[in-house]
Design an enzyme around this catalytic site. Structure first.
Site, PDB file in Angstrom:
ATOM      1  N   LYS A 235       1.327  10.173   5.688  1.00 44.33           N
ATOM      2  CA  LYS A 235       2.568  10.890   5.301  1.00 44.33           C
ATOM      3  C   LYS A 235       1.419  12.549   4.727  1.00 44.33           C
ATOM      4  O   LYS A 235       0.848  12.542   4.279  1.00 44.33           O
ATOM      5  CB  LYS A 235       3.125  10.311   3.867  1.00 44.33           C
ATOM      6  CG  LYS A 235       3.648   9.441   4.111  1.00 44.33           C
ATOM      7  CD  LYS A 235       4.747   9.641   4.887  1.00 44.33           C
ATOM      8  CE  LYS A 235       5.958   7.731   5.104  1.00 44.33           C
ATOM      9  NZ  LYS A 235       6.539   7.921   3.868  1.00 44.33           N
ATOM     10  N   GLN A 295      -1.245  -4.192   0.046  1.00 44.26           N
ATOM     11  CA  GLN A 295      -0.337  -4.288   0.933  1.00 44.26           C
ATOM     12  C   GLN A 295      -1.471  -3.478   1.591  1.00 44.26           C
ATOM     13  O   GLN A 295      -2.483  -2.639   0.975  1.00 44.26           O
ATOM     14  CB  GLN A 295       0.530  -3.113   0.388  1.00 44.26           C
ATOM     15  CG  GLN A 295       0.443  -1.445  -0.171  1.00 44.26           C
ATOM     16  CD  GLN A 295       0.794  -1.003  -1.266  1.00 44.26           C
ATOM     17  OE1 GLN A 295       1.887  -1.210  -2.239  1.00 44.26           O
ATOM     18  NE2 GLN A 295       0.941   0.535  -1.366  1.00 44.26           N
ATOM     19  N   ASP A 369       0.942  -2.699  -8.672  1.00 49.36           N
ATOM     20  CA  ASP A 369       1.374  -2.628  -8.062  1.00 49.36           C
ATOM     21  C   ASP A 369       2.378  -3.157  -7.506  1.00 49.36           C
ATOM     22  O   ASP A 369       2.021  -3.981  -6.403  1.00 49.36           O
ATOM     23  CB  ASP A 369       1.121  -1.693  -6.714  1.00 49.36           C
ATOM     24  CG  ASP A 369       1.958  -0.678  -6.045  1.00 49.36           C
ATOM     25  OD1 ASP A 369       2.597   0.443  -6.962  1.00 49.36           O
ATOM     26  OD2 ASP A 369       2.554  -0.698  -4.608  1.00 49.36           O
ATOM     27  N   ASN A 370       3.493  -3.451  -7.751  1.00 51.12           N
ATOM     28  CA  ASN A 370       5.247  -3.804  -7.278  1.00 51.12           C
ATOM     29  C   ASN A 370       5.098  -5.356  -7.032  1.00 51.12           C
ATOM     30  O   ASN A 370       5.004  -6.018  -6.601  1.00 51.12           O
ATOM     31  CB  ASN A 370       5.409  -3.085  -6.035  1.00 51.12           C
ATOM     32  CG  ASN A 370       5.752  -1.995  -5.981  1.00 51.12           C
ATOM     33  OD1 ASN A 370       6.687  -1.564  -6.907  1.00 51.12           O
ATOM     34  ND2 ASN A 370       5.890  -1.271  -4.821  1.00 51.12           N
ATOM     35  N   GLU A 398       2.892  -3.287 -13.002  1.00 53.61           N
ATOM     36  CA  GLU A 398       4.410  -1.498 -12.578  1.00 53.61           C
ATOM     37  C   GLU A 398       5.195  -2.117 -11.394  1.00 53.61           C
ATOM     38  O   GLU A 398       5.967  -2.698 -10.386  1.00 53.61           O
ATOM     39  CB  GLU A 398       3.464  -0.786 -11.228  1.00 53.61           C
ATOM     40  CG  GLU A 398       4.029   0.499 -11.251  1.00 53.61           C
ATOM     41  CD  GLU A 398       5.198   0.391 -10.196  1.00 53.61           C
ATOM     42  OE1 GLU A 398       5.692   1.348  -9.464  1.00 53.61           O
ATOM     43  OE2 GLU A 398       4.607  -0.595  -8.993  1.00 53.61           O
ATOM     44  N   TYR A 511       0.848  13.012  -2.216  1.00 52.47           N
ATOM     45  CA  TYR A 511       1.012  13.330  -0.654  1.00 52.47           C
ATOM     46  C   TYR A 511      -0.436  14.555  -0.312  1.00 52.47           C
ATOM     47  O   TYR A 511      -1.090  14.939   0.544  1.00 52.47           O
ATOM     48  CB  TYR A 511       2.314  13.111   0.091  1.00 52.47           C
ATOM     49  CG  TYR A 511       2.695  12.532  -0.662  1.00 52.47           C
ATOM     50  CD1 TYR A 511       3.005  10.930  -0.018  1.00 52.47           C
ATOM     51  CD2 TYR A 511       4.009  12.936  -0.851  1.00 52.47           C
ATOM     52  CE1 TYR A 511       4.041  10.223   0.006  1.00 52.47           C
ATOM     53  CE2 TYR A 511       4.869  11.449  -1.237  1.00 52.47           C
ATOM     54  CZ  TYR A 511       5.055  10.224  -0.628  1.00 52.47           C
ATOM     55  OH  TYR A 511       5.605   9.269  -1.454  1.00 52.47           O
TER      56      TYR A 511
END
Length: 638
Positions: A235, A295, A369-370, A398, A511
């Site tokens: 990104k 991830q 995370d998630n 989170e 980013y």
């Protein structure tokens, strides 16, 4: 088959029998319903055990309608058990009967002998210092040369009752054991600060920021992922798809040619530099929290070595991550339930290896995370495995997701939980949400962590908001719950959203590198420092269960208080929710809840302004100008 005594509704508890959470040194309230047929008196104690070892015990007393309560100070870390022990207290039953009979003028000589025999059974378990007193009572109860009044006084001696109260006789005894998890104090009371090391020039630059963060009074410095970042679909600025060759990409797109979750992005430093950052942080009384994000970027070594750990689409591609309308083309979610059991086992152990690796580097706190996008069974397993060897490790979930999923993640093992604070703004919303968090069953196992902002979320009044809005949200987050955090830049009032429909920041640090002027003097740093010092100075702010809301005749003025569990250290927080205008209100205080006199004057000291007032009665008048102070944080003294 039911026993003679039923032990029901033990608190603290979780819905499905997982351990509720407390912290080392905490004084907790334990309760249970004790139900028995007939009119006999009951006795009960609660015991804290670690395996066969007895750690502490305390008596339980009936409060109302078969509800028994007691307080117990817990100690140690890790897995423990609470044991509720109840029995038919024949001595207390006898004592009641002889009192009633003697008052009615009935013959009690036989009853005196019955009581003496009860005491004979118990005296051997009384403390050595008290045994002589109990034996004297027995002798007097049987001494026919003494008057009846003297013999009755010996039988009903309160000092004797106190001596035998800790003794649990083996008379019709029933017990029930429930699990309990004890965290270190940081699990229950903490202030978090999120920092992107790459914006500071890597780990060495982050070390230079530590003094300022410590001076503000934070406990935990949380780092987003520090691993190599993938190149594929990287990104660009503001989440664009056309990254240039020098764009750093999102730290959550984990994995590249340099390695995966066990590796460090070379631009941040090496393993030695990271360990130095951990050590320097700890030397300043803080800890590093590391992001645990399960991830992978398309370039992660796992993608090529273990394609079975990802979801394959019919066209042969791998499904990338989405949270509509957001798309994360640079991230592949992991499939935690591969078709083959052997693949699942290998994947889960590889995920645990990540935690083991960073724990070995000195990390004891992880922001996950998630977690709601991964199986609950995985979290139950991996957290349990880690804490079996390292009970001091803490996990922050989170999970901005559905309430029941948030609660379930907490139940299966997460130490703390992100919350809906970010989307609560009005008097009514705060009252409803905090009452839910502090009084329903979730209070036994879910510790909310209030964050006014995150790298993903610039919401509500902070979007293009003035400094007063940031000050107001800081006070609310830091004083409503024991755990709170903020993302760096908050103290500089960073307030530009990416778009009207987007909750992210314009020029988001996710980013791109963000350079900040830390030498500015027009910041929120003085108030942050002050609020964190107030939190540490007042034990009441370490509590969630004791928060109480008070009346206000102006919906823009919110008033709530906290005390210690014993009712000490009363503090009253009064916040102006209107950050644009001065507001005034007449409060309606519950002085009994605050431990203040109804008729006499009492003193209130504003910990923010330093001013002291004398109030009398339960309806003081307050006025707050957000241009000066966003709130009163008042210490009350009778």
């Amino acid at each position: 088959m039911l026993g003679h005594i039923i032990i029901d509704d033990v608190r603290p508890r979780t819905p499905d029998g997982y351990p509720p959470k407390v912290v080392d040194g905490e004084r907790i309230r334990v309760s249970a319903d004790l139900i028995k047929d007939g009119h006999d008196e009951l006795g009960a104690v609660v015991r804290l055990r670690r395996g066969p070892q007895l750690i502490a015990s305390a008596p339980l007393h009936e409060v109302v309608n078969d509800l028994w309560e007691g307080e117990l100070e817990v100690s140690g870390l890790g897995a423990h058990e609470l044991e509720i022990v109840a029995w038919t207290d024949r001595f207390a039953t006898w004592r009641h009967h002889i009192e009633v009979k003697a008052a009615a003028g009935q013959d009690v000589l036989v009853e005196l002998e019955v009581g003496a025999r009860f005491l004979e059974e118990l005296v051997g378990d009384v403390s050595p210092a008290g045994q002589a007193r109990v034996r004297d009572a027995i002798e007097t109860m049987r001494n026919e040369t003494c008057s009846l009044d003297v013999r009755l006084n010996a039988a009903l001696d309160d000092a004797v009752v106190e001596l035998i109260a800790p003794v649990v006789p083996d008379w019709d005894r029933t017990s029930r054991t429930v699990p309990l998890w004890i965290d270190r104090p940081l699990g229950g009371f903490s202030a978090w600060y999120e920092l992107f090391p790459r914006s500071e020039g890597g780990f060495a630059g982050a070390v230079k920021r530590l003094d300022a963060i410590a001076d503000m009074g934070f406990d935990i410095v949380y780092l987003p992922p520090i691993h190599p970042i993938g190149r594929s679909f990287r990104k660009g600025p503001n989440n664009t798809l056309d990254a240039g060759p020098d764009d750093p990409g999102s730290p959550w797109a984990i994995g590249g040619a340099e390695g995966g979750h066990l590796a460090i992005h070379p631009e941040l430093g090496d393993h030695g530099d990271f360990v130095r950052l951990v050590d320097e942080t700890r030397a300043r009384g803080m800890e590093i929290a590391l992001d645990y994000a399960l991830q992978c970027s398309p370039d992660h070594p796992w993608v090529h070595a273990h394609p079975e750990w990802f979801t394959q689409l019919p066209d042969g591609s791998i499904r990338y991550a989405e949270n509509p309308p957001k798309k994360y083309q640079d991230i592949y979610p992991i499939n935690f339930w591969p078709e083959r059991e052997t693949d699942r086992i290998a994947l889960w152990h590889a995920c645990k290896e990540i935690l083991d690796h960073w724990i070995a580097a000195g990390v004891r706190v992880f922001r996950v995370d998630n977690p709601h996008t991964k199986p609950l069974a995985f979290w139950e397993w991996v957290i349990g495995e880690v804490r079996a060897s390292h009970p001091d490790v803490l996990f922050l979930a989170e999970a901005f997701t559905r309430p029941k999923m948030m609660a379930k993640l907490a139940e299966v093992g997460f130490t703390q939980s992100y919350s809906y604070f970010t989307w609560r703004y009005s008097d009514a919303e705060f009252r409803e949400y905090l009452t839910e968090l502090s009084t329903t069953d979730v209070v036994d196992y879910m510790r909310p962590n209030f964050w006014p902002n995150t790298p993903d979320i610039l919401e509500g009044v902070l979007r293009n908001g003035p400094p007063a809005a940031f000050a107001m949200r800081l006070v609310l987050a830091a004083t409503m719950t024991p755990n709170y955090g903020m993302y760096s830049g908050y103290e500089l009032f960073e307030n530009q959203p990416a778009a009207d429909h987007n909750t992210e920041y314009l020029n988001s640090e996710k980013y791109q590198i963000v350079e900040r002027d830390w030498s500015r003097t027009d910041t929120l740093v003085p108030l942050i420092t002050q609020i964190n010092a107030i939190r540490r100075r007042h034990p009441a702010f370490q509590q969630l269960r004791t928060i109480r809301f008070h009346g206000s005749d102006n919906g823009a003025i919110l008033a709530y208080s906290k005390t210690t569990p014993e009712g000490g250290d009363p503090v009253l927080v009064v916040v102006n929710l209107d950050f644009d205008n001065p507001q005034a209100a007449t409060l309606d205080l519950d002085l009994g809840e605050l431990g203040m006199p109804w008729g006499d004057p009492y003193t209130v000291h504003d910990e923010i302004s330093g001013e002291t007032y004398t109030w009398q009665g339960n309806r003081p008048w307050v006025r707050l100008d957000p241009a000066r102070y966003p709130a009163h944080v008042l210490a009350l003294r009778a």
